[in-house]
Design a protein around this motif. Structure first.
Motif, PDB file in Angstrom:
ATOM      1  N   ASN A 125      -4.405 -37.150   9.966  1.00  0.00           N
ATOM      2  CA  ASN A 125      -3.318 -37.991  10.475  1.00  0.00           C
ATOM      3  C   ASN A 125      -2.202 -37.163  11.083  1.00  0.00           C
ATOM      4  O   ASN A 125      -1.356 -37.691  11.790  1.00  0.00           O
ATOM      5  CB  ASN A 125      -2.706 -38.821   9.334  1.00  0.00           C
ATOM      6  CG  ASN A 125      -3.615 -39.947   8.907  1.00  0.00           C
ATOM      7  OD1 ASN A 125      -4.464 -40.400   9.670  1.00  0.00           O
ATOM      8  ND2 ASN A 125      -3.457 -40.392   7.670  1.00  0.00           N
ATOM      9  N   SER A 126      -2.169 -35.868  10.768  1.00  0.00           N
ATOM     10  CA  SER A 126      -1.034 -35.049  11.145  1.00  0.00           C
ATOM     11  C   SER A 126      -1.195 -34.511  12.563  1.00  0.00           C
ATOM     12  O   SER A 126      -2.163 -33.812  12.871  1.00  0.00           O
ATOM     13  CB  SER A 126      -0.899 -33.882  10.164  1.00  0.00           C
ATOM     14  OG  SER A 126       0.018 -32.944  10.658  1.00  0.00           O
ATOM     15  N   ALA A 127      -0.215 -34.833  13.414  1.00  0.00           N
ATOM     16  CA  ALA A 127      -0.239 -34.294  14.774  1.00  0.00           C
ATOM     17  C   ALA A 127      -0.138 -32.776  14.727  1.00  0.00           C
ATOM     18  O   ALA A 127      -0.710 -32.085  15.564  1.00  0.00           O
ATOM     19  CB  ALA A 127       0.911 -34.877  15.588  1.00  0.00           C
ATOM     20  N   LEU A 128       0.573 -32.263  13.727  1.00  0.00           N
ATOM     21  CA  LEU A 128       0.737 -30.818  13.630  1.00  0.00           C
ATOM     22  C   LEU A 128      -0.594 -30.142  13.305  1.00  0.00           C
ATOM     23  O   LEU A 128      -0.888 -29.054  13.807  1.00  0.00           O
ATOM     24  CB  LEU A 128       1.777 -30.464  12.564  1.00  0.00           C
ATOM     25  CG  LEU A 128       2.158 -28.981  12.497  1.00  0.00           C
ATOM     26  CD1 LEU A 128       2.744 -28.511  13.808  1.00  0.00           C
ATOM     27  CD2 LEU A 128       3.127 -28.720  11.372  1.00  0.00           C
ATOM     28  N   PHE A 129      -1.402 -30.802  12.487  1.00  0.00           N
ATOM     29  CA  PHE A 129      -2.717 -30.232  12.201  1.00  0.00           C
ATOM     30  C   PHE A 129      -3.548 -30.169  13.487  1.00  0.00           C
ATOM     31  O   PHE A 129      -4.193 -29.159  13.769  1.00  0.00           O
ATOM     32  CB  PHE A 129      -3.465 -31.062  11.150  1.00  0.00           C
ATOM     33  CG  PHE A 129      -4.904 -30.664  11.025  1.00  0.00           C
ATOM     34  CD1 PHE A 129      -5.243 -29.438  10.482  1.00  0.00           C
ATOM     35  CD2 PHE A 129      -5.916 -31.485  11.498  1.00  0.00           C
ATOM     36  CE1 PHE A 129      -6.562 -29.045  10.403  1.00  0.00           C
ATOM     37  CE2 PHE A 129      -7.246 -31.090  11.425  1.00  0.00           C
ATOM     38  CZ  PHE A 129      -7.569 -29.873  10.872  1.00  0.00           C
ATOM     39  N   GLU A 130      -3.494 -31.249  14.260  1.00  0.00           N
ATOM     40  CA  GLU A 130      -4.259 -31.300  15.503  1.00  0.00           C
ATOM     41  C   GLU A 130      -3.788 -30.208  16.471  1.00  0.00           C
ATOM     42  O   GLU A 130      -4.597 -29.500  17.069  1.00  0.00           O
ATOM     43  CB  GLU A 130      -4.117 -32.696  16.106  1.00  0.00           C
ATOM     44  CG  GLU A 130      -5.192 -33.029  17.122  1.00  0.00           C
ATOM     45  CD  GLU A 130      -4.711 -32.794  18.511  1.00  0.00           C
ATOM     46  OE1 GLU A 130      -3.647 -33.315  18.840  1.00  0.00           O
ATOM     47  OE2 GLU A 130      -5.394 -32.089  19.261  1.00  0.00           O
TER      48      GLU A 130
ATOM     49  N   SER B 119       2.081 -38.275   5.983  1.00  0.00           N
ATOM     50  CA  SER B 119       1.347 -38.369   7.243  1.00  0.00           C
ATOM     51  C   SER B 119       1.531 -37.104   8.073  1.00  0.00           C
ATOM     52  O   SER B 119       0.621 -36.675   8.785  1.00  0.00           O
ATOM     53  CB  SER B 119       1.845 -39.582   8.028  1.00  0.00           C
ATOM     54  OG  SER B 119       1.191 -39.679   9.260  1.00  0.00           O
ATOM     55  N   ALA B 120       2.728 -36.496   7.980  1.00  0.00           N
ATOM     56  CA  ALA B 120       3.038 -35.327   8.797  1.00  0.00           C
ATOM     57  C   ALA B 120       2.401 -34.056   8.250  1.00  0.00           C
ATOM     58  O   ALA B 120       2.012 -33.174   9.014  1.00  0.00           O
ATOM     59  CB  ALA B 120       4.553 -35.145   8.880  1.00  0.00           C
ATOM     60  N   ARG B 145       7.590 -27.314   7.177  1.00  0.00           N
ATOM     61  CA  ARG B 145       8.787 -28.162   7.108  1.00  0.00           C
ATOM     62  C   ARG B 145       8.727 -29.367   8.051  1.00  0.00           C
ATOM     63  O   ARG B 145       9.744 -29.978   8.371  1.00  0.00           O
ATOM     64  CB  ARG B 145      10.061 -27.338   7.345  1.00  0.00           C
ATOM     65  CG  ARG B 145      10.142 -26.124   6.440  1.00  0.00           C
ATOM     66  CD  ARG B 145      11.443 -25.382   6.545  1.00  0.00           C
ATOM     67  NE  ARG B 145      11.719 -24.873   7.865  1.00  0.00           N
ATOM     68  CZ  ARG B 145      11.121 -23.822   8.402  1.00  0.00           C
ATOM     69  NH1 ARG B 145      10.229 -23.147   7.732  1.00  0.00           N
ATOM     70  NH2 ARG B 145      11.426 -23.440   9.620  1.00  0.00           N
ATOM     71  N   TYR B 146       7.508 -29.713   8.490  1.00  0.00           N
ATOM     72  CA  TYR B 146       7.353 -30.922   9.317  1.00  0.00           C
ATOM     73  C   TYR B 146       7.680 -32.160   8.476  1.00  0.00           C
ATOM     74  O   TYR B 146       8.153 -33.164   9.012  1.00  0.00           O
ATOM     75  CB  TYR B 146       5.922 -30.970   9.868  1.00  0.00           C
ATOM     76  CG  TYR B 146       5.650 -32.034  10.909  1.00  0.00           C
ATOM     77  CD1 TYR B 146       6.655 -32.532  11.736  1.00  0.00           C
ATOM     78  CD2 TYR B 146       4.360 -32.535  11.096  1.00  0.00           C
ATOM     79  CE1 TYR B 146       6.384 -33.490  12.702  1.00  0.00           C
ATOM     80  CE2 TYR B 146       4.080 -33.492  12.059  1.00  0.00           C
ATOM     81  CZ  TYR B 146       5.098 -33.977  12.856  1.00  0.00           C
ATOM     82  OH  TYR B 146       4.820 -34.933  13.798  1.00  0.00           O
ATOM     83  N   CYS B 147       7.465 -32.103   7.149  1.00  0.00           N
ATOM     84  CA  CYS B 147       7.821 -33.228   6.274  1.00  0.00           C
ATOM     85  C   CYS B 147       9.315 -33.530   6.383  1.00  0.00           C
ATOM     86  O   CYS B 147       9.736 -34.680   6.366  1.00  0.00           O
ATOM     87  CB  CYS B 147       7.439 -32.929   4.823  1.00  0.00           C
ATOM     88  SG  CYS B 147       8.017 -31.326   4.213  1.00  0.00           S
ATOM     89  N   MET B 148      10.112 -32.455   6.501  1.00  0.00           N
ATOM     90  CA  MET B 148      11.564 -32.626   6.573  1.00  0.00           C
ATOM     91  C   MET B 148      11.965 -33.260   7.899  1.00  0.00           C
ATOM     92  O   MET B 148      12.907 -34.048   7.964  1.00  0.00           O
ATOM     93  CB  MET B 148      12.256 -31.271   6.402  1.00  0.00           C
ATOM     94  CG  MET B 148      11.943 -30.607   5.066  1.00  0.00           C
ATOM     95  SD  MET B 148      12.496 -28.897   4.958  1.00  0.00           S
ATOM     96  CE  MET B 148      14.281 -29.103   4.988  1.00  0.00           C
ATOM     97  N   VAL B 149      11.221 -32.908   8.964  1.00  0.00           N
ATOM     98  CA  VAL B 149      11.472 -33.528  10.260  1.00  0.00           C
ATOM     99  C   VAL B 149      11.110 -35.010  10.195  1.00  0.00           C
ATOM    100  O   VAL B 149      11.817 -35.861  10.735  1.00  0.00           O
ATOM    101  CB  VAL B 149      10.634 -32.826  11.362  1.00  0.00           C
ATOM    102  CG1 VAL B 149      10.702 -33.589  12.680  1.00  0.00           C
ATOM    103  CG2 VAL B 149      11.113 -31.393  11.561  1.00  0.00           C
ATOM    104  N   ALA B 150      10.014 -35.324   9.501  1.00  0.00           N
ATOM    105  CA  ALA B 150       9.467 -36.676   9.533  1.00  0.00           C
ATOM    106  C   ALA B 150      10.230 -37.655   8.644  1.00  0.00           C
ATOM    107  O   ALA B 150      10.292 -38.842   8.955  1.00  0.00           O
ATOM    108  CB  ALA B 150       7.991 -36.641   9.123  1.00  0.00           C
ATOM    109  N   CYS B 151      10.797 -37.195   7.539  1.00  0.00           N
ATOM    110  CA  CYS B 151      11.390 -38.111   6.550  1.00  0.00           C
ATOM    111  C   CYS B 151      12.559 -38.897   7.143  1.00  0.00           C
ATOM    112  O   CYS B 151      13.556 -38.306   7.560  1.00  0.00           O
ATOM    113  CB  CYS B 151      11.871 -37.344   5.322  1.00  0.00           C
ATOM    114  SG  CYS B 151      12.732 -38.403   4.137  1.00  0.00           S
TER     115      CYS B 151
END
Lengths: 400, 310
Positions: A125-130, B119-120, B145-151
């Motif tokens: 689901n993660s765009a970052l993973f993709e 999800s992030a 730290r993409y979780c921090m961007v997404a929250c």
């Protein structure tokens, strides 16, 4: 270094780049020993800063020349443009390498990067993973695409030092096998490179779609992935033109206007499509109302679109300006700057967390590392064009 | 000009595909147990004793003073946010009128039903447990730290000053206690006012609505967290509009729904990349297969160059 070029490898400019690169590497060491908090201004309000905005997002966008030039020359069979394929391939190879390095410097637990490849850990689901996965595979593809250049440089000329000389024959054979194999399969890698590039260039835009309350409405949109892809098409070719001028100037070679001018004809078309994707979406959402606010974000949007998209598109519609090295260089530089500013806008300037009480301004060490990495990239580019047959020689044709 | 037309078709297809994504937002999200837990936090009952802050720090192994130190109400002078060393904080808001008391607002991870952070996260370090908690596994974390961007609630904090093994820090609903020992979270257990209720989210929602119905003068008619960001495990009751308490106005769907639809729409079964590869292949063949085309292209180019020469 070989005597491939009429100028020496080390010049005063190269010396400055070396000093900047050394400063950047010193910051890298500080980050490794004392952590992100010690060298960056990142905090809980602004988890991403200059390194993600410039080193990664802008780096990947400006490396788009690798797949766009390969598409034009090899997929569309416009072989007259082959002269710019290899320099663009080298830029892409180095650009992606440094984008990957930039990510690793920014990751708190960079040593866990292999988790991307462990079954059960990745999150589809993660765009970052993709993005990460595509970039890893594409980087490998770029190295493979560069193999023919290495073969061309050394085939028939292998002369290993000392006792290794016994292996000369074996190495020659190996190069021959690699070269022949690459001749047969290069097309597969070119198509793969185009597909992977389209996938991750767009997914870089998807990254910020998940933050609708944080990214400024001038940029936040569900069609951000499409806008990222369309701008990558334009900036890939613009970057190939831009760097050709820089290389010619630095290496005292004639400007390749005869190749670059016809190529630049497609840029107004690509920029118009990109511009349309931006303004139609803006009209749909009514976000043009924000343009009247006169904030730093508004000015940055106007600069990005006005100087980075509209102006160069208009300039390049004129035959005379396309044939002028000065104007062609200026227009391509505007496109490069415009897309770079767009990526910076989306990841840094347009980002505001709901509880942010201070603004993010990159620290001196953050800037030094970014500048240092760019300097190192330019130095490596120069070393590669001194060692390998990357730049087009008169009366010579490349086959890869 | 086969190729240019193909290109336009391709771009058109991409626009159509993205448009389709937006209209066909299938409700995605993690599998959830009907009996999943939550916490009902009634701001009107909270007295701002900050014992929850103490219990939280103790449970999470974070630096904390003695319990007495938390009696200090001086901290209410500024609005605080959770950070890497305090996963929950209480902020005090002035009383609405003379016969009201000041309102104390507990801030921590709301444990979304469809969390954007989960999800992030590229490596599933953050997960939505079917029983409610959004858990964190530092071993999996790469520190992006993409979780921090997404929250949308700006909750996850980061141990920026740890050079070797920094963690994302947020309330995990005491994942060890709640999930493994079946005990309530530390903050709920210590609360002397029963301002915090721990139980199944469904029953807590009924309790919350019953309280509003019984005391319409005491509560604003809104259970924050029922639908916010697609619903959250934490539910809040207050005497005034929640945005006056610095709780953000967010959409009633999770921000993750849009991105997951885009990702699934384009990459499901690799259909998008495969179609693009096929298209590139077609262009490759049609542009290069016949010598005639190539000769024509060369002629066209000559003409183009002429045109460029003017």
């Amino acid at each position: 270094m070989s005597n491939r070029h009429a100028v020496p490898f080390v010049t005063p400019g190269v010396g400055i780049l070396m000093a900047l690169a050394a400063a950047g590497l010193a910051v890298l060491a500080a980050r490794l020993f004392w952590g992100l908090g010690a060298v960056t201004n990142l905090d809980n309000q602004y988890p991403w800063g200059l390194w993600i905005g410039v080193d990664v997002a802008t780096g990947v966008a400006l490396a788009a020349g690798g797949f766009t030039t390969a598409f034009v020359a090899h997929v569309m069979h416009r072989h007259q443009y082959e002269a710019i394929v290899r320099p663009a391939l080298l830029t892409a190879m180095l650009g992606y390498t440094f984008a990957g390095l930039g990510v690793c410097v920014d990751l708190g637990r960079y040593y866990n990067i292999w988790h991307f490849f462990v079954p059960g850990l990745p999150n589809g689901n993660s765009a970052l993973f993709e993005v990460g996965m595509c970039v890893c595979i594409y980087l490998t593809v770029l190295y493979i695409e560069f193999l023919p250049v290495v073969c061309e440089r050394f085939r028939g000329r292998v002369k290993l030092p000392g006792a290794l000389g016994n292996l000369d024959g074996f190495t020659e054979g190996l190069l021959r096998v690699v070269d022949r194999t690459m001749d047969r399969v290069i097309t597969v890698f070119i198509v793969l490179g185009v597909v992977l590039s389209c996938a991750h260039q767009s997914s870089l835009g998807t990254l910020m779609v998940i933050a609708p309350t944080k990214l400024h409405p001038l940029w936040h949109s569900t069609v951000l992935p499409l806008q990222f892809l369309l701008s990558a098409f334009a900036v890939g070719l613009a970057m190939a033109i831009f760097e050709s001028f820089l290389a010619s100037r630095s290496l005292k070679r004639p400007y390749e206007v005869a190749v670059l001018a016809p190529l630049s004809r497609v840029l107004p078309f690509l920029l118009t499509v990109y511009f349309a994707a931006k303004v139609i979406d803006m009209a749909n959402r009514g976000t043009y109302a924000h343009l009247a606010e006169l904030t730093p974000q508004t000015l940055s949007w106007l600069a990005e679109v006005g100087i980075g998209v509209v102006l160069p598109a208009a300039l390049l519609m004129t035959h005379r300006l396309r044939r002028s090295p000065g104007w062609l260089f200026a227009a391509s530089a505007m496109i490069v700057g415009g897309v770079a500013l767009n990526r910076l806008n989306v990841f840094v300037i347009g980002y505001k967390a709901p509880y942010a009480d201070t603004a993010y301004v990159p620290s001196i060490p953050e800037i030094l590392l970014t500048v240092g990495f760019i300097s190192l990239l330019v130095l490596l580019y120069r070393a590669f064009v001194f060692i390998f047959p990357v730049l087009h020689e008169e009366g010579e044709s490349h086959h890869a | 000009m086969v190729t240019r037309r193909d290109f336009i078709k391709c771009a058109g297809g991409a626009v159509a595909a993205l448009g389709g994504v937006e209209t066909a937002l299938a409700s995605t999200g993690p599998h959830l147990d009907p009996d999943r837990v939550g916490v009902l936090c009634d701001f009107t009952l909270c007295i701002g004793c900050r014992r929850c802050e103490f219990a939280c720090a103790e449970e999470a192994g974070l630096p904390h003073g003695e319990l007495r130190a938390y009696d200090d109400t001086g901290v209410f002078a500024a609005t605080r946010r959770p950070d890497a060393e305090s996963l929950t904080v209480i902020n005090r808001y002035p009383a609405l009128s003379a016969d009201h008391k000041p309102l104390d607002v507990k801030v921590n991870c709301l444990h979304c039903e469809h969390p954007a952070c989960v999800s992030a996260c590229p490596v599933t370090a953050l997960q939505k447990n079917a029983l409610g908690p959004v858990t964190y596994d530092p071993w999996r974390c790469i520190g992006c730290r993409y979780c921090m961007v997404a929250c949308p609630f700006q909750i996850p904090a980061y141990e920026y000053h740890d050079a070797t093994a920094p963690r994302v820090m947020k309330c995990t609903l005491c994942q060890d206690r709640t999930l493994e020992q079946g005990r309530p979270p530390a903050c709920v257990e210590i609360c002397p006012q029963e301002a915090l209720l721990y139980g199944s989210r469904a029953s807590l929602l009924r309790v919350a609505k019953a309280r509003i119905e019984a005391h319409p003068d005491r509560y604003v008619d809104h259970v924050y967290g029922e639908t916010e960001a697609g619903g959250t495990s934490w539910l809040y009751l207050a005497d005034r509009d929640f945005h006056q308490l610095d709780l953000p106005e967010v959409a009633s769907t999770s921000p993750a729904e849009v991105t997951e639809s885009i990702q699934h729409g384009i990459f499901k079964g690799f259909s998008g990349p495969l179609m693009l590869a096929a298209l590139v292949g077609v262009i490759l063949k049609s542009a290069g297969a016949c010598e005639k085309c190539e000769a024509e292209a060369a002629a066209r180019n000559e003409a183009g160059k002429e045109a460029d020469h003017e």
